[in-house]
Scaffold this active site. Structure first.
Site, PDB file in Angstrom:
ATOM      1  N   GLU A 206      14.209  25.684 -21.453  1.00  0.00           N
ATOM      2  CA  GLU A 206      13.898  24.799 -20.329  1.00  0.00           C
ATOM      3  C   GLU A 206      12.644  24.030 -20.709  1.00  0.00           C
ATOM      4  O   GLU A 206      11.546  24.586 -20.699  1.00  0.00           O
ATOM      5  CB  GLU A 206      13.667  25.619 -19.048  1.00  0.00           C
ATOM      6  CG  GLU A 206      14.874  26.424 -18.606  1.00  0.00           C
ATOM      7  CD  GLU A 206      16.020  25.569 -18.108  1.00  0.00           C
ATOM      8  OE1 GLU A 206      15.847  24.335 -18.028  1.00  0.00           O
ATOM      9  OE2 GLU A 206      17.096  26.116 -17.808  1.00  0.00           O
ATOM     10  N   CYS A 240       7.541  20.486 -14.466  1.00  0.00           N
ATOM     11  CA  CYS A 240       8.424  19.922 -15.490  1.00  0.00           C
ATOM     12  C   CYS A 240       9.411  18.915 -14.916  1.00  0.00           C
ATOM     13  O   CYS A 240       9.906  18.052 -15.642  1.00  0.00           O
ATOM     14  CB  CYS A 240       9.156  21.029 -16.233  1.00  0.00           C
ATOM     15  SG  CYS A 240      10.181  22.083 -15.171  1.00  0.00           S
TER      16      CYS A 240
END
Length: 453
Positions: A206, A240
């Site tokens: 990720e 993110c």
């Protein structure tokens, strides 16, 4: 490593395989989080300046909801699923069962140091693995509380936390874990992937990237402004999936910028960098990096700094050169670059010329434009007329593509990421067709061609 050997031995005993065992562990984790909610919040406040509301919204409550979802659906997820067999395999039956990998390693980051360690752990436990977590050393208070929480929940042979820096992470990734889950930067992700390749260990990465926020002339501008301001200010932009830049129709740019400024002022007042509910940057190096970027382009709003508390106000900047770091590198902070377009036909070429981002946000009322962008732009996931919230739905797989990562997590997708789909064909003992056995004849070849085409 002794701990890995201990966990592999425990896994091989079969103790983690029963679904009832996994559910008990998830319930224990849930109750322990409730009991330790206050120290978790204190750790998040110390490391990132997160308010009680934001800590619960984006970390503690998020994880509790993930556990509840897993407990509710785990029996269904783990149940073997039948698969139809082709006629030439009659009368056999196929089935697929999700089985755990064995020993899992979770490398978690500093920006959501509780959520991004424990949410993958939920998936790992649900799948039936033993797990080692290496939290980020850059959020030390939360990492300490996380270690206490896991130690109070589980035996080390089942789940354990190892503290340490980059050297510890490097040593762990060199070990023969059966699965690795990493959240962090693409630079470190490449190192994790290279290390995993030595043992052919499957991984989920990720990562991040420059997630665009597209606003066209048909959008509900006041609502877009509010939701963009909220998504960007979460964790002071250290998210993110935060909107990394605005790509806005020139006709509504002024209205949108004014709306975002108005919403940020209503959230945090005249001096966001002095507001106790506004988060801080993780360390001095990150603060200095973001501070240096404030000199780029034309300042539209914000720019206030508070070095004593490592806070930088949410900031809007435009008139940036194309090679500006704010347009070529992930910001990962509270600066929102503003880029304009004159013709909607510019949107797709602009997106397609850049690396595939982790998220994309589109504000529009135009259904045709929505369909075109969602079908042709490549990105991990996103929202239409909102920001960030796709991450919170356990029914939506979350993950990147290309430079923004590989694999998915959350809910059933997380369970499947931490397990292997084992396929088994059950052949009949009552019927054995002789056509597949030698010696072969023209007749048997004719039958073969009839079925396999």
């Amino acid at each position: 490593m002794e701990l890995l050997s201990l966990q592999k031995e425990y896994f091989q005993s079969g103790a983690t395989l029963p679904v009832e065992f996994r559910i008990r562990q998830l319930k224990t984790l849930y109750q322990t989080i409730l009991a330790m909610e206050e120290p978790i919040q204190e750790g998040l406040l110390a490391d990132l300046g997160k308010s009680q509301f934001e800590s619960y919204e984006t970390e503690i409550g998020f994880v509790l909801a993930e556990i509840t979802h897993a407990i509710r659906h785990l029996k269904s997820w783990a149940r073997p699923k039948g698969r139809l067999s082709p006629l030439f395999l009659f009368p056999s039956k196929g089935r697929v069962q999700q089985v755990p990998y064995g020993s899992a390693l979770i490398l978690s980051p500093w920006n959501y140091p509780f959520q991004l360690a424990v949410a993958p752990l939920v998936s790992s436990i649900a799948a039936g693995n033993c797990t080692v977590i290496k939290p980020s050393e850059l959020a030390p208070r939360t990492a300490e509380v996380l270690g206490e929480l896991i130690d109070s929940c589980f035996e080390k042979r089942f789940c354990a936390v190892l503290q340490g820096g980059a050297e510890t992470a490097a040593r762990l990734t060199a070990l023969p874990f059966d699965f690795i889950f990493f959240t962090g930067s693409s630079q470190v992700g490449k190192k994790v992937l290279a290390a995993a390749s030595e043992h052919l260990t499957p991984v989920v990465l990720e990562l991040g990237g420059k997630s665009p926020c597209i606003v066209d002339s048909t959008a509900d501008i006041p609502l877009a402004a509010r939701r963009i301001a909220w998504g960007k200010s979460l964790c002071a932009g250290q998210t993110c999936v935060a909107p990394d830049y605005l790509f806005v129709d020139r006709k509504v740019k002024g209205q949108l910028v004014e709306g975002i400024e108005r919403e940020l002022h209503s959230f945090f007042g005249d001096r966001p960098e002095r507001n106790p509910q506004y988060p801080k940057l993780i360390n001095d190096a990150h603060f200095e990096r973001i501070s240096a970027l404030l000199a780029q382009g034309n300042l539209l709003w914000g720019g206030g700094v508070n070095p004593e508390e490592r806070k930088i106000a949410p900031t809007l900047i435009d008139q940036l050169p194309e090679d500006s770091p704010l347009l070529t590198e992930e910001v990962f902070g509270p600066i929102l670059p503003v880029v304009t377009y004159d013709d909607p036909a510019e949107i797709l070429p602009y997106l397609q010329a850049r690396p595939k981002p982790l998220a994309l946000y589109l504000f529009t009322r135009d259904k045709d434009r929505e369909r075109e962008i969602l079908s042709r732009a490549q990105f991990g996931g996103g929202c239409v007329n909102d920001t960030v919230l796709h991450l919170s739905s356990p029914g939506l797989p979350f993950g990147g593509v290309g430079a923004s990562g590989m694999g998915s997590c959350h809910g059933k997708a997380g369970f499947e990421a931490f397990s292997h789909p084992k396929s088994v064909l059950h052949s009949s003992l009552r019927l054995d067709l002789p056509v597949r056995y030698p010696p072969y004849s023209d007749h048997s070849f004719s039958i073969l061609r009839r079925f396999l085409r």
